[in-house]
Enzyme design. Structure first.
Site, PDB file in Angstrom:
ATOM      1  N   PHE A 155       0.856  -1.073   0.082  1.00  0.00           N
ATOM      2  CA  PHE A 155      -0.081   0.143   0.074  1.00  0.00           C
ATOM      3  C   PHE A 155       0.785   1.225   0.020  1.00  0.00           C
ATOM      4  O   PHE A 155       1.591   1.209   0.964  1.00  0.00           O
ATOM      5  CB  PHE A 155      -0.881  -0.036   1.120  1.00  0.00           C
ATOM      6  CG  PHE A 155      -2.120   0.911   1.067  1.00  0.00           C
ATOM      7  CD1 PHE A 155      -3.242   0.767   0.714  1.00  0.00           C
ATOM      8  CD2 PHE A 155      -1.813   2.188   1.120  1.00  0.00           C
ATOM      9  CE1 PHE A 155      -4.328   1.529   0.519  1.00  0.00           C
ATOM     10  CE2 PHE A 155      -2.736   3.358   0.877  1.00  0.00           C
ATOM     11  CZ  PHE A 155      -4.258   2.878   0.536  1.00  0.00           C
ATOM     12  N   ASP A 241       9.389   2.971   2.020  1.00  0.00           N
ATOM     13  CA  ASP A 241       8.258   3.631   2.409  1.00  0.00           C
ATOM     14  C   ASP A 241       7.798   3.434   3.800  1.00  0.00           C
ATOM     15  O   ASP A 241       7.669   2.401   4.218  1.00  0.00           O
ATOM     16  CB  ASP A 241       7.062   3.202   1.496  1.00  0.00           C
ATOM     17  CG  ASP A 241       5.614   3.677   1.948  1.00  0.00           C
ATOM     18  OD1 ASP A 241       5.669   4.637   2.955  1.00  0.00           O
ATOM     19  OD2 ASP A 241       4.806   3.734   1.095  1.00  0.00           O
ATOM     20  N   LYS A 270       2.203  10.604   7.846  1.00  0.00           N
ATOM     21  CA  LYS A 270       1.526  10.305   9.029  1.00  0.00           C
ATOM     22  C   LYS A 270       1.959  10.709  10.301  1.00  0.00           C
ATOM     23  O   LYS A 270       1.715  11.785  10.638  1.00  0.00           O
ATOM     24  CB  LYS A 270       1.421   8.620   8.890  1.00  0.00           C
ATOM     25  CG  LYS A 270       0.512   7.919   7.877  1.00  0.00           C
ATOM     26  CD  LYS A 270       0.002   6.861   8.132  1.00  0.00           C
ATOM     27  CE  LYS A 270      -0.667   6.130   6.954  1.00  0.00           C
ATOM     28  NZ  LYS A 270      -1.966   6.401   6.882  1.00  0.00           N
TER      29      LYS A 270
HETATM   30  C1  LIG Z   1       2.762   2.429   3.866  1.00  0.00           C
HETATM   31  C2  LIG Z   1       1.890   3.851   3.175  1.00  0.00           C
HETATM   32  N1  LIG Z   1       2.532   4.248   2.267  1.00  0.00           N
HETATM   33  C3  LIG Z   1       1.800   5.391   1.647  1.00  0.00           C
HETATM   34  C4  LIG Z   1       0.564   5.837   2.159  1.00  0.00           C
HETATM   35  C5  LIG Z   1      -0.243   6.989   1.601  1.00  0.00           C
HETATM   36  O1  LIG Z   1      -0.204   7.927   2.537  1.00  0.00           O
HETATM   37  P1  LIG Z   1      -1.300   9.130   2.487  1.00  0.00           P
HETATM   38  O2  LIG Z   1      -2.603   8.472   2.748  1.00  0.00           O
HETATM   39  O3  LIG Z   1      -0.803  10.198   3.265  1.00  0.00           O
HETATM   40  O4  LIG Z   1      -1.348   9.601   1.202  1.00  0.00           O
HETATM   41  C6  LIG Z   1       0.008   4.865   3.266  1.00  0.00           C
HETATM   42  C7  LIG Z   1      -1.133   5.258   3.555  1.00  0.00           C
HETATM   43  O5  LIG Z   1      -2.053   4.634   4.369  1.00  0.00           O
HETATM   44  C8  LIG Z   1       0.520   3.924   3.682  1.00  0.00           C
HETATM   45  O6  LIG Z   1       0.254   3.209   4.629  1.00  0.00           O
END
Ligand SMILES: Cc1ncc(COP(=O)(O)O)c(C=O)c1O
Length: 463
Positions: A155, A241, A270
């Protein structure tokens, strides 16, 4: 700032639309409004502090979700709130886009220092997805290659570029075409990475160090180190990530620190800004930064309006202070270990509990289909109505019967995510363990759990 707002200014929008619930359903997202009500989780929260959420009806809900790993420092941490109040009251330049934002420099230095390894530059933006978009562009600019490799179950966000690094058709359906030149490999499979990048056309391998929405999937011990080595030998960038795993969540500042790797780029978002102001950062090497911003003409070649706004920078700096002062990563490490051990002990005898895993305070409880026929029949009937509803039923029971907020993973409906704020107390953890034990016991023994579940499933289908 001592001046009060002028008297002629009042809350006019509230007067025009006094019922926010109705307005939301009419003007924002009617289906989400329906679903939240169906799940009986749409409460009116009045005050959120630490790990506790107080409602207008007088309930106190314990947060074991943290807004998907946003509230690592707890809700409305008084130090972060005060820093934001001070920032606003100073009436400084929120953003002018014409001078150097000093707090952005301070934050970039602090983040790179804590991340360690190769990174020494930061690009700021406002969401994790936006950070991933920057990674795609920057890795192409640096390597002069176009392809990206990502893992099954990943994700990375829902903008088109980030979505192109997520194979699950559920998220993609109706939004294609995705970026071309992206390749999916199974998480944990080094040979698959080697094969994918052997073409020497791959700009970057983008991975979550511990996969969140895939079901809290911890990598095999030498996997990330192996990916790093393979990337180095094939001229491919190694990108982590850390949107969910960063900021102390897994027991270290970054999950990368558990595995001794030094990524070329790291995405953070986050929890970066205390759950109060949108803020994300892409940390990278000097060389990657120079390949993007290599001349005066390209000084703004990749940017975004709110990227270095002072409120976000202040929130992130204050959050780093809290993490360090309250030793929250260390806390997550020791409490998380104890939590998993106690959960394993409490849930060991239940046939539908497959595994408890995680790192720090990013934990997952994986469920499985039962063998006992009396349980198997309702389980299968229920799953046939809607595959997500089994996990959702556990979430609802925890919420309605036990006043605990949890959620299942977005790409694996059989895993319950357990991710409280890192300030959670031992007493609150004990209450969680007793509560999940009660709910799982009920699931294994009571007809009420399954008849309620089937009622809910039918209702979801007919709504
Ligand atoms: C591991 C990871 N990367 C990227 C994202 C995307 O982040 P955002 O919702 O702030 O765009 C998320 C969102 O849940 C995530 O869990």
């Amino acid at each position: 700032m001592n001046s009060r707002p002028p008297k002629h200014l009042n809350r006019q929008a509230d007067a025009v639309a006094p019922n926010g619930q109705e307005s939301y359903a009419r003007h924002v997202n009617p289906e989400w409004a329906k679903l939240a009500n169906l799940l009986q989780m749409n409460l009116h929260y009045t005050r959120c502090t630490g790990a506790e959420l107080e409602t207008a009806e007088g309930r106190t809900i314990l947060d074991f979700l943290s807004g998907y790993c946003v509230h690592n420092t707890g809700h409305n941490h008084p130090y972060i709130v005060q820093q934001l109040i001070d920032e606003l009251q100073a009436e400084g330049p929120a953003m002018l886009q014409s001078n150097i934002v000093e707090s952005a420099g301070t934050l970039a230095e602090a983040l790179c220092k804590r991340a360690g390894g190769k990174v020494s530059k930061a690009f700021f933006c406002s969401s994790g997805s936006e950070g991933i978009e920057a990674v795609i562009k920057f890795s192409r600019a640096f390597t002069k290659r176009t392809e990206i490799v990502y893992a099954t179950g990943a994700f990375h966000g829902l903008t088109c570029g980030a979505l192109s690094l997520m194979g699950d058709q559920f998220w993609r359906e109706g939004f294609g075409p995705m970026l071309s030149g992206t390749t999916e490999v199974p998480f944990g499979d080094l040979a698959a990475i080697e094969k994918a990048i052997a073409t020497r056309k791959v700009a970057a391998v983008v991975l979550e160090p511990i996969q969140g929405e895939a079901g809290i999937v911890v990598p095999p011990p030498d996997y990330l180190k192996g990916v790093e080595r393979l990337c180095q030998s094939h001229g491919t960038l190694f990108v982590l990530d850390e949107v969910q795993t960063g900021m102390g969540r897994t027991g270290k500042f970054l999950a990368a620190h558990h595995y001794g790797v030094e990524p070329d780029m790291i995405v953070m978002a986050k929890a970066l800004s205390g759950g109060l102001v949108p803020c994300a950062a892409v940390l990278m090497t000097d060389e990657i930064c120079n390949s993007v911003y290599h001349s005066l003409r390209r000084a703004f070649i990749h940017t975004s309006t709110f990227s270095e706004n002072t409120l976000a920078m202040r929130a992130a700096l204050a959050t780093l202070d809290v993490l360090a002062n309250e030793r929250l990563a260390e806390r997550a490490q020791s409490i998380g270990l104890e939590l998993r051990e106690n959960l394993r002990r409490a849930l060991a005898s239940f046939e539908m509990v497959k595994e408890i895993r995680g790192e720090g305070l990013l934990c997952g409880i994986e469920f499985q289909a039962p063998h006992t026929l009396a349980l198997r029949l309702p389980f299968e009937a229920f799953k046939a109505i809607n595959p997500a509803m089994f996990g959702q039923m556990i979430v609802m029971r925890m919420f309605n019967d036990k006043n605990i907020l949890t959620q299942i993973c977005g790409n694996n409906f059989m895993v319950l995510k357990v991710a409280p704020p890192l300030i959670i107390s031992e007493r609150q953890i004990d209450y969680f363990i007793k509560s999940i034990n009660d709910v799982v016991a009920m699931m294994h023994s009571s007809g009420t759990f399954w008849s309620d579940a089937i009622k809910l499933g039918r209702c979801a289908v007919s709504t």
